[in-house]
Design a protein around this motif. Structure first.
Motif, mmCIF file in Angstrom:
data_model
loop_
_atom_site.group_PDB
_atom_site.id
_atom_site.type_symbol
_atom_site.label_atom_id
_atom_site.label_comp_id
_atom_site.label_asym_id
_atom_site.label_seq_id
_atom_site.Cartn_x
_atom_site.Cartn_y
_atom_site.Cartn_z
ATOM 1 N N ARG A 169 0.832 -1.209 0.000
ATOM 2 C CA ARG A 169 0.000 0.000 0.000
ATOM 3 C C ARG A 169 0.871 1.264 0.000
ATOM 4 N N ALA A 170 1.967 1.242 0.744
ATOM 5 C CA ALA A 170 2.874 2.394 0.767
ATOM 6 C C ALA A 170 3.495 2.608 -0.614
ATOM 7 N N GLN A 171 3.894 1.517 -1.268
ATOM 8 C CA GLN A 171 4.457 1.625 -2.608
ATOM 9 C C GLN A 171 3.414 2.170 -3.587
ATOM 10 N N LEU A 173 1.294 6.535 -7.006
ATOM 11 C CA LEU A 173 0.218 7.485 -7.313
ATOM 12 C C LEU A 173 0.698 8.923 -7.210
ATOM 13 N N SER A 174 1.434 9.197 -6.160
ATOM 14 C CA SER A 174 1.949 10.552 -5.969
ATOM 15 C C SER A 174 2.852 10.957 -7.135
ATOM 16 N N LEU A 175 3.729 10.051 -7.533
ATOM 17 C CA LEU A 175 4.613 10.342 -8.662
ATOM 18 C C LEU A 175 3.834 10.498 -9.963
ATOM 19 N N SER A 176 2.808 9.676 -10.148
ATOM 20 C CA SER A 176 2.037 9.761 -11.391
ATOM 21 C C SER A 176 1.314 11.099 -11.504
ATOM 22 N N ARG A 177 0.918 11.650 -10.379
ATOM 23 C CA ARG A 177 0.207 12.936 -10.399
ATOM 24 C C ARG A 177 1.127 14.103 -10.700
ATOM 25 N N THR A 178 2.399 13.955 -10.399
ATOM 26 C CA THR A 178 3.338 15.059 -10.614
ATOM 27 C C THR A 178 4.186 14.870 -11.862
ATOM 28 N N ALA A 182 3.372 8.652 -16.425
ATOM 29 C CA ALA A 182 2.288 8.834 -15.458
ATOM 30 C C ALA A 182 1.304 7.669 -15.546
ATOM 31 N N THR A 183 1.000 7.239 -16.761
ATOM 32 C CA THR A 183 0.099 6.104 -16.962
ATOM 33 C C THR A 183 0.709 4.830 -16.401
ATOM 34 N N MET A 189 1.085 0.734 -12.102
ATOM 35 C CA MET A 189 1.848 0.078 -11.028
ATOM 36 C C MET A 189 1.148 0.258 -9.680
ATOM 37 N N ALA A 190 0.632 1.451 -9.439
ATOM 38 C CA ALA A 190 -0.079 1.713 -8.189
ATOM 39 C C ALA A 190 -1.280 0.778 -8.058
ATOM 40 N N ASN A 191 -2.028 0.632 -9.138
ATOM 41 C CA ASN A 191 -3.185 -0.266 -9.112
ATOM 42 C C ASN A 191 -2.771 -1.700 -8.823
ATOM 43 N N ARG A 192 -1.681 -2.140 -9.416
ATOM 44 C CA ARG A 192 -1.193 -3.507 -9.168
ATOM 45 C C ARG A 192 -0.783 -3.676 -7.704
#
Length: 66
Positions: free
Chosen positions: A8-10, A15-20, A27-28, A33-36
């Motif tokens: 969850r931390a990863q 997610l944070s990186l994808s937003r920035t 970003a996609t 990766m966040a979803n996985r």
């Protein structure tokens, strides 16, 4: 730290990186990766719940009946 907490931390980091991220493709990929990571954390948590339920029902069956 449990493995699901780590995942969850990863996921949150991705997610944070994808937003920035200014690169749409990266970003996609980070969002994917966040979803996985979130999915894997959920799988691990589900396994723990099933294991606890199994142990609980086994303990219940082992108790002497009065």
């Amino acid at each position: 730290m449990s493995l699901s907490t780590y995942y969850r931390a990863q996921a949150q980091k991705c997610l944070s990186l994808s937003r920035t991220c200014s690169d749409r493709m990266q970003a996609t990929q980070l969002a994917f990766m966040a979803n996985r990571y979130f999915e894997r954390a959920e799988e691990l948590e589900q396994d723990v719940r099933l294991e606890r339920a199994s142990v609980s029902s086994h303990d219940e069956a082992q108790r002497p009946k009065h």
